[in-house]
Design a protein around this motif. Structure first.
Motif, PDB file in Angstrom:
ATOM      1  N   PRO A  45     -51.485  11.433   3.538  1.00 51.31           N
ATOM      2  CA  PRO A  45     -52.181   9.971   3.142  1.00 51.31           C
ATOM      3  C   PRO A  45     -51.850   9.141   2.526  1.00 51.31           C
ATOM      4  O   PRO A  45     -51.675   8.016   2.691  1.00 51.31           O
ATOM      5  CB  PRO A  45     -53.604   9.887   3.609  1.00 51.31           C
ATOM      6  CG  PRO A  45     -54.001  11.253   3.484  1.00 51.31           C
ATOM      7  CD  PRO A  45     -52.908  12.107   3.507  1.00 51.31           C
ATOM      8  N   ASP A  46     -51.970   9.883   1.619  1.00 48.87           N
ATOM      9  CA  ASP A  46     -51.673   8.822   0.026  1.00 48.87           C
ATOM     10  C   ASP A  46     -50.972   8.479  -0.595  1.00 48.87           C
ATOM     11  O   ASP A  46     -51.223   8.452  -1.601  1.00 48.87           O
ATOM     12  CB  ASP A  46     -53.477   8.296  -0.491  1.00 48.87           C
ATOM     13  CG  ASP A  46     -53.753   9.405  -0.758  1.00 48.87           C
ATOM     14  OD1 ASP A  46     -52.812  10.978  -0.184  1.00 48.87           O
ATOM     15  OD2 ASP A  46     -54.854   9.602  -1.104  1.00 48.87           O
ATOM     16  N   GLY A  47     -49.735   9.239  -0.171  1.00 49.44           N
ATOM     17  CA  GLY A  47     -48.727   9.412  -1.261  1.00 49.44           C
ATOM     18  C   GLY A  47     -47.683  11.013  -1.044  1.00 49.44           C
ATOM     19  O   GLY A  47     -47.887  10.976   0.288  1.00 49.44           O
ATOM     20  N   VAL A  48     -47.067  11.526  -1.681  1.00 49.56           N
ATOM     21  CA  VAL A  48     -46.001  12.355  -1.158  1.00 49.56           C
ATOM     22  C   VAL A  48     -46.399  13.703  -2.835  1.00 49.56           C
ATOM     23  O   VAL A  48     -46.155  12.666  -3.850  1.00 49.56           O
ATOM     24  CB  VAL A  48     -44.965  12.111  -1.468  1.00 49.56           C
ATOM     25  CG1 VAL A  48     -43.741  13.313  -1.512  1.00 49.56           C
ATOM     26  CG2 VAL A  48     -44.456  10.811  -0.809  1.00 49.56           C
ATOM     27  N   ASN A  49     -46.295  14.551  -1.937  1.00 51.13           N
ATOM     28  CA  ASN A  49     -46.533  15.454  -2.644  1.00 51.13           C
ATOM     29  C   ASN A  49     -45.287  16.607  -3.211  1.00 51.13           C
ATOM     30  O   ASN A  49     -45.016  16.292  -2.506  1.00 51.13           O
ATOM     31  CB  ASN A  49     -47.473  16.743  -2.074  1.00 51.13           C
ATOM     32  CG  ASN A  49     -49.159  16.831  -2.454  1.00 51.13           C
ATOM     33  OD1 ASN A  49     -49.575  16.421  -3.483  1.00 51.13           O
ATOM     34  ND2 ASN A  49     -49.987  16.702  -1.521  1.00 51.13           N
ATOM     35  N   VAL A  50     -45.019  17.031  -4.639  1.00 52.58           N
ATOM     36  CA  VAL A  50     -43.700  17.285  -5.292  1.00 52.58           C
ATOM     37  C   VAL A  50     -43.686  18.579  -5.685  1.00 52.58           C
ATOM     38  O   VAL A  50     -44.855  18.606  -6.682  1.00 52.58           O
ATOM     39  CB  VAL A  50     -43.070  16.377  -5.676  1.00 52.58           C
ATOM     40  CG1 VAL A  50     -41.365  16.754  -6.376  1.00 52.58           C
ATOM     41  CG2 VAL A  50     -43.099  14.710  -5.554  1.00 52.58           C
ATOM     42  N   VAL A  51     -43.050  19.651  -5.309  1.00 56.76           N
ATOM     43  CA  VAL A  51     -42.972  20.641  -6.081  1.00 56.76           C
ATOM     44  C   VAL A  51     -41.455  21.399  -5.807  1.00 56.76           C
ATOM     45  O   VAL A  51     -40.307  21.201  -5.312  1.00 56.76           O
ATOM     46  CB  VAL A  51     -43.690  21.639  -4.937  1.00 56.76           C
ATOM     47  CG1 VAL A  51     -44.133  23.317  -4.945  1.00 56.76           C
ATOM     48  CG2 VAL A  51     -45.396  21.580  -4.462  1.00 56.76           C
ATOM     49  N   LEU A  52     -41.267  21.422  -7.564  1.00 57.38           N
ATOM     50  CA  LEU A  52     -39.754  21.341  -7.508  1.00 57.38           C
ATOM     51  C   LEU A  52     -39.943  23.334  -8.234  1.00 57.38           C
ATOM     52  O   LEU A  52     -40.543  23.135  -9.336  1.00 57.38           O
ATOM     53  CB  LEU A  52     -39.486  20.318  -9.042  1.00 57.38           C
ATOM     54  CG  LEU A  52     -37.792  20.620  -9.228  1.00 57.38           C
ATOM     55  CD1 LEU A  52     -37.185  19.687  -8.303  1.00 57.38           C
ATOM     56  CD2 LEU A  52     -38.308  19.814 -10.467  1.00 57.38           C
ATOM     57  N   GLU A  53     -39.003  23.775  -7.957  1.00 61.21           N
ATOM     58  CA  GLU A  53     -39.255  25.097  -8.777  1.00 61.21           C
ATOM     59  C   GLU A  53     -37.288  25.026  -9.142  1.00 61.21           C
ATOM     60  O   GLU A  53     -36.449  24.928  -8.614  1.00 61.21           O
ATOM     61  CB  GLU A  53     -38.893  25.984  -7.334  1.00 61.21           C
ATOM     62  CG  GLU A  53     -40.590  26.029  -7.352  1.00 61.21           C
ATOM     63  CD  GLU A  53     -40.565  27.821  -6.390  1.00 61.21           C
ATOM     64  OE1 GLU A  53     -40.450  27.864  -6.996  1.00 61.21           O
ATOM     65  OE2 GLU A  53     -41.043  27.293  -5.299  1.00 61.21           O
ATOM     66  N   VAL A  54     -36.742  25.435 -10.673  1.00 59.54           N
ATOM     67  CA  VAL A  54     -35.842  26.061 -11.239  1.00 59.54           C
ATOM     68  C   VAL A  54     -35.314  27.272 -11.333  1.00 59.54           C
ATOM     69  O   VAL A  54     -36.627  28.161 -11.979  1.00 59.54           O
ATOM     70  CB  VAL A  54     -36.024  24.682 -12.488  1.00 59.54           C
ATOM     71  CG1 VAL A  54     -35.738  23.563 -11.814  1.00 59.54           C
ATOM     72  CG2 VAL A  54     -36.650  25.115 -13.186  1.00 59.54           C
ATOM     73  N   ASP A  55     -34.549  27.192 -11.414  1.00 61.22           N
ATOM     74  CA  ASP A  55     -34.030  28.922 -11.695  1.00 61.22           C
ATOM     75  C   ASP A  55     -32.696  28.293 -13.025  1.00 61.22           C
ATOM     76  O   ASP A  55     -31.626  27.284 -12.536  1.00 61.22           O
ATOM     77  CB  ASP A  55     -33.572  29.788 -10.754  1.00 61.22           C
ATOM     78  CG  ASP A  55     -34.605  30.060  -9.677  1.00 61.22           C
ATOM     79  OD1 ASP A  55     -35.571  30.575 -10.201  1.00 61.22           O
ATOM     80  OD2 ASP A  55     -34.897  29.786  -8.401  1.00 61.22           O
ATOM     81  N   ASP A  56     -31.659  29.210 -13.847  1.00 62.77           N
ATOM     82  CA  ASP A  56     -31.496  29.545 -14.319  1.00 62.77           C
ATOM     83  C   ASP A  56     -30.993  27.813 -15.192  1.00 62.77           C
ATOM     84  O   ASP A  56     -30.121  27.339 -15.657  1.00 62.77           O
ATOM     85  CB  ASP A  56     -29.716  29.449 -13.753  1.00 62.77           C
ATOM     86  CG  ASP A  56     -29.871  31.265 -12.623  1.00 62.77           C
ATOM     87  OD1 ASP A  56     -30.324  31.762 -13.793  1.00 62.77           O
ATOM     88  OD2 ASP A  56     -29.654  31.291 -12.148  1.00 62.77           O
ATOM     89  N   ALA A  57     -32.494  27.290 -15.838  1.00 61.52           N
ATOM     90  CA  ALA A  57     -32.724  25.950 -16.370  1.00 61.52           C
ATOM     91  C   ALA A  57     -31.800  26.230 -17.780  1.00 61.52           C
ATOM     92  O   ALA A  57     -32.808  27.204 -18.573  1.00 61.52           O
ATOM     93  CB  ALA A  57     -33.246  25.106 -15.793  1.00 61.52           C
ATOM     94  N   PRO A  58     -31.863  24.986 -18.486  1.00 61.26           N
ATOM     95  CA  PRO A  58     -31.896  25.262 -19.756  1.00 61.26           C
ATOM     96  C   PRO A  58     -33.265  25.563 -20.308  1.00 61.26           C
ATOM     97  O   PRO A  58     -34.181  24.715 -19.834  1.00 61.26           O
ATOM     98  CB  PRO A  58     -31.897  24.252 -20.502  1.00 61.26           C
ATOM     99  CG  PRO A  58     -30.923  23.198 -19.274  1.00 61.26           C
ATOM    100  CD  PRO A  58     -31.352  23.607 -17.790  1.00 61.26           C
ATOM    101  N   PRO A  59     -33.563  26.516 -21.101  1.00 61.49           N
ATOM    102  CA  PRO A  59     -35.205  26.708 -22.034  1.00 61.49           C
ATOM    103  C   PRO A  59     -36.362  25.833 -22.325  1.00 61.49           C
ATOM    104  O   PRO A  59     -35.085  25.096 -23.196  1.00 61.49           O
ATOM    105  CB  PRO A  59     -35.306  27.936 -22.253  1.00 61.49           C
ATOM    106  CG  PRO A  59     -33.931  28.318 -22.163  1.00 61.49           C
ATOM    107  CD  PRO A  59     -33.373  27.208 -21.788  1.00 61.49           C
TER     108      PRO A  59
END
Length: 164
Positions: A45-59
């Protein structure tokens, strides 16, 4: 939407508008990056929830930013423009934080990490000035802070925020 018997397609529950539906995107690795990244955008109702998941990213630290333009074609030249500023409210310090700045994700030694953030005052409604649609979500390597594309680290993954 008409529902056909035996149709395995995903249909929306009655009365749910497209801009209220969850949106899932896969980010494209840029340059020589091996990163595998997926993002879910869930309107509320008052925004957007963002869930981001990464694999094999630079540590280490990765900065996640929603940029003004949905153009990932020339990341080296920042074809995606500057961070989205639309709904940012200047805090008492007078410093304006980009509305699209999702902050820092810490990737572990295996390159795995997750970032959950609520972006307030934005929507997934096409044509709305506070909409995320048609913009891009970009993962930058490192975390230099700042508020223009030049201030963030090298872009390593990008996706245009769009349906279909």
């Amino acid at each position: 939407a008409a529902h056909v018997a035996g149709d395995k397609g995903v249909t929306s529950p009655p009365g749910v508008k497209e801009e209220d539906e969850e949106l899932e995107l896969e980010l494209v690795a840029l340059e020589k990056s091996e990163i595998d990244a997926d993002v879910k955008l869930m309107p509320g109702p008052d925004g957007v929830n963002v869930v981001l998941e990464v694999d094999d990213a630079p540590p280490g630290a990765l900065r996640v930013v929603i940029h003004e333009k949905g153009d990932c074609s020339n990341a080296a030249a920042a074809s995606f423009g500057d961070p989205m500023m639309t709904s940012a409210k200047a805090p008492a310090t007078g410093e304006i934080k980009p509305a699209g700045d999702l902050g820092t994700l810490q990737a572990d030694k295996d390159g795995d990490g997750k970032l959950e953030k609520k972006l307030e005052g934005v929507k997934l409604e096409a044509g709305d000035p506070t909409s995320l649609m048609g913009r891009s979500i970009v993962i930058h390597e490192g975390d230099q802070g700042g508020r223009t594309s030049k201030d963030f680290g090298k872009p390593i993954a990008c996706a245009r925020i769009t349906r279909g």
